[in-house]
Design a protein around this motif. Structure first.
Motif, PDB file in Angstrom:
ATOM      1  N   LEU A   3     -35.249 -80.626 -12.686  1.00  0.00           N
ATOM      2  CA  LEU A   3     -35.014 -81.810 -11.855  1.00  0.00           C
ATOM      3  C   LEU A   3     -35.293 -83.102 -12.624  1.00  0.00           C
ATOM      4  O   LEU A   3     -36.439 -83.374 -12.988  1.00  0.00           O
ATOM      5  N   TYR A  30     -29.080 -82.652  -8.599  1.00  0.00           N
ATOM      6  CA  TYR A  30     -29.743 -81.349  -8.600  1.00  0.00           C
ATOM      7  C   TYR A  30     -29.154 -80.471  -7.512  1.00  0.00           C
ATOM      8  O   TYR A  30     -28.768 -80.961  -6.441  1.00  0.00           O
ATOM      9  N   GLY A  56     -30.077 -78.796 -12.704  1.00  0.00           N
ATOM     10  CA  GLY A  56     -29.839 -80.220 -12.864  1.00  0.00           C
ATOM     11  C   GLY A  56     -28.701 -80.550 -13.794  1.00  0.00           C
ATOM     12  O   GLY A  56     -28.482 -79.859 -14.800  1.00  0.00           O
TER      13      GLY A  56
END
Length: 481
Positions: A17, A463, A474
């Motif tokens: 992320l 994401y 991601g």
């Protein structure tokens, strides 16, 4: 405002992320490189179209997503390069520290006993819920965040130099994101701290001048460089004097901020700040002139039981105000599911700060009936754009929302939008930025927004999940014409 269409060009994929996207020039290099910081503690950069590791501090990051179903707002939250990074190699990190997990600030609640996050709701009919105090702070907290100074050594290896701040946080959420940026006006490091979390700021930390939570703070990293390992604190007056002297406060009334963006306008800068909303509205603020207050002055006023001179001081109004609205509690209407009853939660505080607060530049709503708008979820990025590559956006401020709030929409999609400062300084509308990228059947939460040094390029982090424990979903894009 007209809708704009752009293309998303993938730069990096299958990463964790991405919380921070920004560029810098490495010592000895000749061009800007895009740096990507992930919530789990990795920092990558792009060179020759490949992803290279700059720093990996995953062992130093608190265990994420264990008690909250995989969702978390802690981790590696801030990365900033010193304006003279090319020559001095200095950069700065803000992250949640491994091994600091606590029980939370309201440990006797039913939610805490069940191991769930604490989401507080005030009851306007019960004064006790409007005047909660955070007590036993040394034991009743969620985690500790740290702000550190690092240096890229001549051998190319980063090394920690010192700790600037250690902050005890009451809840897991509202710790800020993209929380470290240098001011081109003052040359100081700007730290944006959220209100400490839960919901509705239960302890009203954001309006308390002594609380570090809920503020925008400038740190003079060039002063008292000998001081290291400061104590873990929650209030300014708990800091040692040498650290107090390095800090000034730009603003209060912050709920949660995805960073601060500076836009040069002739010989001055417009500052843009997004304040994440509670239940109704997301807001973007802009200001040029402000009067920061030295922390030493705030402490002196507190000792004298006086209020410091706050003329020119920025106040976003939270918790009494959610953007342009008095903070309200929505409750469902049994007779009509399409309507909500909205009760003003903190009427007295809304009145007290009604004149002092800064009005937002623009707001967008969680429910918006207008055909060309969207229902938002949470603001995740705000960036000024000064490039000519997308003419319709030149000179505007671009922002991202985590996920378009449409019950029928599956899979989930984030939203890009933009607005501009009006010459009459009034509240402005916003326009939607449409994208042509096909995410297929995967969800695409828009989690971060970044820009290069001269703000002529924009980068978007997406994401495939809301859970930080779902790894490698991601993608980072450049936003292009």
């Amino acid at each position: 405002m007209q809708n704009v269409k752009v293309r998303l060009r993938p730069i990096a994929s299958k990463i964790n992320l991405p919380t921070v996207l920004k560029t810098t020039i490495l010592p000895g290099d000749s061009i800007e490189r895009l740096f990507i910081a992930t919530q789990v503690g990795e920092i990558f950069y792009i060179r020759n179209s490949s992803l290279r590791t700059f720093l990996d501090i995953r062992p130093q990051i608190i265990k994420l997503g264990e008690s909250i179903g995989g969702y978390d707002e802690r981790g590696l939250l801030g990365l900033a390069f010193h304006p003279n990074f090319y020559y001095n190699g200095l950069f700065y990190l803000h992250y949640s520290v491994a091994g600091t997990q606590g029980p939370g600030a309201l440990p006797n609640s039913e939610a805490a006993r069940q191991g769930l996050p604490e989401f507080f709701n005030p009851n306007p009919c019960d004064p006790r819920t409007l005047n909660l105090r955070w007590i036993n702070r040394e034991t009743q907290y969620d985690h500790i965040d740290t702000v550190e100074e690092w240096i890229l050594q001549s051998n190319g290896q980063p090394q920690k130099r010192r700790t600037l701040l250690n902050l005890r946080r009451p809840f897991f959420n509202h710790n800020g994101v993209n929380s470290l940026n240098f001011s081109p006006e003052t040359g100081k490091l700007v730290l944006t701290t959220g209100d400490g979390g839960s919901g509705y700021d239960p302890f009203n930390l954001s309006q308390d001048d002594m609380e570090i939570a809920g503020k925008i703070i400038e740190i003079d990293v060039g002063r008292n460089t000998f001081f290291d390992n400061p104590p873990v604190v929650t209030r300014f007056n708990e800091l040692p004097a040498p650290i107090q002297e390095t800090l000034t406060v730009i603003a209060k009334g912050v709920r949660n901020i995805p960073g601060i963006s500076f836009q040069r306008f002739y010989n001055q800068y417009i500052k843009y700040v997004g304040n994440v909303g509670q239940d109704l509205v997301e807001s973007i603020f802009s200001f040029v002139h402000y009067k920061p207050i030295p922390v030493t002055q705030l402490i002196q006023a507190s000792l004298m039981n006086a209020e410091p001179d706050q003329e020119g001081f920025i106040n976003f109004g939270w918790r009494g105000w959610e953007g342009a609205f008095p903070t309200s509690i929505p409750r469902g209407c049994p007779a009509n599911p399409n309507l909500d009853e909205k009760t003003i939660a903190y009427f007295n505080e809304a009145v007290k700060n009604s004149v002092r607060r800064l009005q937002p530049l623009t707001s967008y709503y969680h429910i918006d009936p207008r055909r060309d708008k969207f229902g938002g979820t949470a603001l995740t990025g705000v960036q000024a754009f000064m490039g000519n590559g997308i003419p319709d956006l030149s000179g505007s401020v671009v922002f991202t929302d985590l996920a378009r709030k449409e019950v029928s929409q599956s899979p989930v999609r984030g939203v890009l939008a933009y607005t501009r400062v009006r010459t009459d300084c009034k509240l402005n509308d916003f326009g939607v930025i449409k994208t042509d990228y096909n995410f297929g059947s995967q969800s695409a939460y828009y989690v971060s927004l970044g820009a290069n040094l001269d703000q002529t390029k924009l980068y978007l982090g997406a994401y495939g999940s809301m859970k930080v424990t779902d790894f490698n979903q991601g993608t980072v894009f450049e936003i292009v014409q």
